[in-house]
Design a protein around this motif. Structure first.
Motif, PDB file in Angstrom:
ATOM      1  N   ASP A 288       0.837  -1.202   0.000  1.00  0.00           N
ATOM      2  CA  ASP A 288       0.000   0.000   0.000  1.00  0.00           C
ATOM      3  C   ASP A 288       0.874   1.255   0.000  1.00  0.00           C
ATOM      4  N   ARG A 289       2.132   1.071   0.401  1.00  0.00           N
ATOM      5  CA  ARG A 289       3.034   2.223   0.550  1.00  0.00           C
ATOM      6  C   ARG A 289       4.460   1.709   0.433  1.00  0.00           C
ATOM      7  N   VAL A 290       5.304   2.456  -0.307  1.00  0.00           N
ATOM      8  CA  VAL A 290       6.713   2.087  -0.448  1.00  0.00           C
ATOM      9  C   VAL A 290       7.563   3.297  -0.101  1.00  0.00           C
ATOM     10  N   ASN A 291       8.538   3.079   0.776  1.00  0.00           N
ATOM     11  CA  ASN A 291       9.458   4.141   1.182  1.00  0.00           C
ATOM     12  C   ASN A 291      10.776   3.962   0.445  1.00  0.00           C
ATOM     13  N   LEU A 292      11.202   5.004  -0.289  1.00  0.00           N
ATOM     14  CA  LEU A 292      12.458   4.963  -1.056  1.00  0.00           C
ATOM     15  C   LEU A 292      13.415   5.989  -0.475  1.00  0.00           C
ATOM     16  N   GLY A 293      13.933   5.695   0.715  1.00  0.00           N
ATOM     17  CA  GLY A 293      14.716   6.657   1.482  1.00  0.00           C
ATOM     18  C   GLY A 293      16.197   6.616   1.204  1.00  0.00           C
ATOM     19  N   LEU A 294      16.585   6.811  -0.041  1.00  0.00           N
ATOM     20  CA  LEU A 294      18.004   6.791  -0.408  1.00  0.00           C
ATOM     21  C   LEU A 294      18.356   8.076  -1.141  1.00  0.00           C
ATOM     22  N   ILE A 295      19.453   8.700  -0.707  1.00  0.00           N
ATOM     23  CA  ILE A 295      19.992   9.848  -1.440  1.00  0.00           C
ATOM     24  C   ILE A 295      21.439   9.538  -1.821  1.00  0.00           C
ATOM     25  N   PRO A 296      21.955  10.148  -2.872  1.00  0.00           N
ATOM     26  CA  PRO A 296      21.385  11.280  -3.616  1.00  0.00           C
ATOM     27  C   PRO A 296      20.195  10.940  -4.508  1.00  0.00           C
ATOM     28  N   SER A 297      19.985   9.648  -4.828  1.00  0.00           N
ATOM     29  CA  SER A 297      18.848   9.293  -5.670  1.00  0.00           C
ATOM     30  C   SER A 297      18.412   7.871  -5.370  1.00  0.00           C
ATOM     31  N   SER A 298      17.104   7.654  -5.382  1.00  0.00           N
ATOM     32  CA  SER A 298      16.533   6.315  -5.206  1.00  0.00           C
ATOM     33  C   SER A 298      16.039   5.747  -6.531  1.00  0.00           C
ATOM     34  N   GLU A 299      16.503   6.345  -7.633  1.00  0.00           N
ATOM     35  CA  GLU A 299      15.968   6.015  -8.951  1.00  0.00           C
ATOM     36  C   GLU A 299      16.115   4.537  -9.304  1.00  0.00           C
ATOM     37  N   ASP A 300      17.197   3.892  -8.866  1.00  0.00           N
ATOM     38  CA  ASP A 300      17.365   2.471  -9.163  1.00  0.00           C
ATOM     39  C   ASP A 300      16.247   1.622  -8.556  1.00  0.00           C
ATOM     40  N   GLY A 301      15.606   2.155  -7.522  1.00  0.00           N
ATOM     41  CA  GLY A 301      14.540   1.405  -6.865  1.00  0.00           C
ATOM     42  C   GLY A 301      13.155   1.670  -7.423  1.00  0.00           C
ATOM     43  N   TRP A 302      13.021   2.609  -8.364  1.00  0.00           N
ATOM     44  CA  TRP A 302      11.688   2.930  -8.881  1.00  0.00           C
ATOM     45  C   TRP A 302      10.987   1.735  -9.528  1.00  0.00           C
ATOM     46  N   PRO A 303      11.649   0.971 -10.410  1.00  0.00           N
ATOM     47  CA  PRO A 303      10.957  -0.194 -10.999  1.00  0.00           C
ATOM     48  C   PRO A 303      10.531  -1.204  -9.935  1.00  0.00           C
ATOM     49  N   VAL A 304      11.361  -1.389  -8.922  1.00  0.00           N
ATOM     50  CA  VAL A 304      11.015  -2.317  -7.843  1.00  0.00           C
ATOM     51  C   VAL A 304       9.783  -1.818  -7.109  1.00  0.00           C
ATOM     52  N   ALA A 305       9.758  -0.522  -6.796  1.00  0.00           N
ATOM     53  CA  ALA A 305       8.625   0.056  -6.076  1.00  0.00           C
ATOM     54  C   ALA A 305       7.333  -0.078  -6.873  1.00  0.00           C
ATOM     55  N   CYS A 306       7.409   0.150  -8.163  1.00  0.00           N
ATOM     56  CA  CYS A 306       6.216   0.038  -9.005  1.00  0.00           C
ATOM     57  C   CYS A 306       5.704  -1.407  -9.038  1.00  0.00           C
ATOM     58  N   ARG A 307       6.618  -2.344  -9.086  1.00  0.00           N
ATOM     59  CA  ARG A 307       6.230  -3.761  -9.092  1.00  0.00           C
ATOM     60  C   ARG A 307       5.584  -4.169  -7.770  1.00  0.00           C
ATOM     61  N   LEU A 308       5.990  -3.500  -6.674  1.00  0.00           N
ATOM     62  CA  LEU A 308       5.481  -3.864  -5.352  1.00  0.00           C
ATOM     63  C   LEU A 308       4.079  -3.330  -5.076  1.00  0.00           C
ATOM     64  N   LEU A 309       3.697  -2.214  -5.710  1.00  0.00           N
ATOM     65  CA  LEU A 309       2.380  -1.631  -5.450  1.00  0.00           C
ATOM     66  C   LEU A 309       1.257  -2.598  -5.803  1.00  0.00           C
ATOM     67  N   LYS A 310       0.193  -2.557  -5.001  1.00  0.00           N
ATOM     68  CA  LYS A 310      -0.970  -3.403  -5.279  1.00  0.00           C
ATOM     69  C   LYS A 310      -1.570  -3.005  -6.626  1.00  0.00           C
ATOM     70  N   ARG A 311      -1.799  -3.984  -7.458  1.00  0.00           N
ATOM     71  CA  ARG A 311      -2.203  -3.691  -8.841  1.00  0.00           C
ATOM     72  C   ARG A 311      -3.640  -3.213  -8.943  1.00  0.00           C
TER      73      ARG A 311
END
Length: 421
Positions: A288-311
């Motif tokens: 229901d919620r994904v936290n991407l708490g990485l700097i300078p960028s969490s961009e590498d995790g965006w595809p993973v986060a999208c896959r994790l969201l409830k469809r």
């Protein structure tokens, strides 16, 4: 009414309220906080910000039902410059005596080699790399660190030389005085314990941790893609009330510490820890919620986060990023004053943040369509400024709501694991 305007708060929540006031620009940086006779703490407030303070909002951010009121203090609030000089003078005096006992002379060069700032973790003081570098200090032997500890009021000392390039951002810290390197932080009634030589602790993220603690995540499944020792994992579980949280972390030392912190805070039964590269996480359609708490960028995790969201229902992504701003060119306006320039600079910053957020929303929508085969609607709910990371570089968080435009459009033949990296 005479006296200095102050926020009176309970001692156990003083640090959290202090950080909140700092984030709002309301704390008077020229004065020190003081402990009042009744055991509460007085936080000095800039008079110009007094009318803008919302006490209920502050209480909510800190999750406190204790003391929180505006008072006028007649107490002597020591200037921060004077306090710094007092501590610095004591350290300098003790070191000067040490050098003289070894037949050495005190010089301006030695004074310039003293620590100007440090991190404090309980009774342990962590010094930076830009102090005690002159060869003469080595002649003092172990007596040097005992003298420094006495001057600073510490029992343990350590020194950080750099951040490791091992991929884990592990600190390179050397213990100078003391038997062990484990320390404890208590933020907002959450216990963080860690080995200072193995794990980083970012005190500058306290406002974001307080904000997360104020979320209502009851009934939600949350994924923290960069859990560390539990900076955000623990607020989601302890205060936000997440039903279950999947914590991803690839640093084995941080994983071990995270597991201890989960037990220490009584929430280990609601958390599953996944050790390793989160891009290899074999989960989908759960969050229901994904936290991407990485700097300078969490961009590498965006595809993973999208896959994790409830469809079928989607959810919210909290995307951290260091965004670089450029101050507007005011050279052509010689008469511009400092206040106007600051306002102009803040406006330019927010315009850059908004542009980044809009671009991120579009890219996330495209990723979601590729993964699910259907159109998604993304909505920028909020952009939170966490801290200034460097000149013109700001750590911000985008709260991005992602919802499928129509459940019937979903292509159930598309395998989200096909996007497994």
């Amino acid at each position: 009414m005479e006296g200095v305007p102050c926020l009176r708060v309970s001692q156990c929540h003083a640090q959290q309220f202090r950080t909140c006031l700092q984030s709002k620009g309301a704390l008077d940086p020229s004065l020190c906080l003081v402990k009042d006779s009744d055991g509460t703490v007085l936080l000095p407030i800039l008079p110009s910000c007094l009318s803008q303070l919302d006490l209920q909002s502050l209480r909510t951010m800190v999750a406190s039902d204790g003391a929180c009121e505006i008072v006028r203090s007649q107490s002597h609030l020591l200037s921060t410059k004077k306090r710094g000089r007092t501590r610095g003078n004591k350290l300098e005096q003790i070191l000067q005596e040490l050098l003289e006992s070894h037949g050495e002379r005190w010089t301006e060069e030695l004074r310039g080699d003293l620590p100007r700032s440090f991190q404090r973790h309980e009774d342990l003081f962590l010094l930076g790399d830009n102090c005690f570098s002159l060869p003469l200090w080595k002649k003092m032997g172990p007596q040097l660190w005992s003298a420094v500890a006495k001057g600073l009021g510490a029992k343990r000392l350590a020194k950080m030389s750099q951040i490791s390039r091992d991929g884990f951002r592990s600190p390179v810290v050397t213990m100078l005085l003391g038997e062990h390197s484990w320390v404890k932080h208590v933020d907002n009634r959450i216990r963080y314990e860690f080995d200072i030589t193995q794990c980083m602790f970012s005190a500058g993220n306290i406002t974001e941790k307080l904000r997360v603690a104020g979320f209502d995540c009851r009934g939600e499944t949350v994924v923290d893609l960069y859990a560390g020792i539990g900076y955000f994992t623990l607020p989601y579980l302890v205060h936000a009330g997440a039903s279950h949280l999947h914590a991803c972390e690839w640093n084995p030392d941080a994983v071990e510490t995270l597991q201890k912190n989960l037990v220490a805070n009584g929430v280990s039964d609601r958390c599953t820890v996944h050790q390793g590269d989160n891009r290899q996480l074999r989960l989908c359609d759960i969050a229901d919620r994904v936290n991407l708490g990485l700097i300078p960028s969490s961009e590498d995790g965006w595809p993973v986060a999208c896959r994790l969201l409830k469809r079928t229902t989607g959810g919210i992504l909290h995307i951290h990023q260091n965004v670089t701003s450029v101050l507007p060119n005011t050279a052509a306006i010689p008469a511009i004053n400092d206040a106007t320039q600051r306002v102009s600079g803040k406006k330019a910053d927010r315009e850059v943040w908004q542009a980044w957020a809009d671009d991120t929303a579009n890219r996330i929508a495209s990723l979601l369509k590729d993964i699910t085969g259907a159109r998604w609607i993304t909505n920028n709910q909020h952009i939170e400024h966490v801290k200034s990371y460097a000149p013109h570089v700001h750590h911000v968080v985008l709260d991005l709501e992602c919802r499928p435009s129509c459940a019937e459009e979903m292509n159930t033949d598309v395998d989200p694991m096909a996007f497994f990296i």
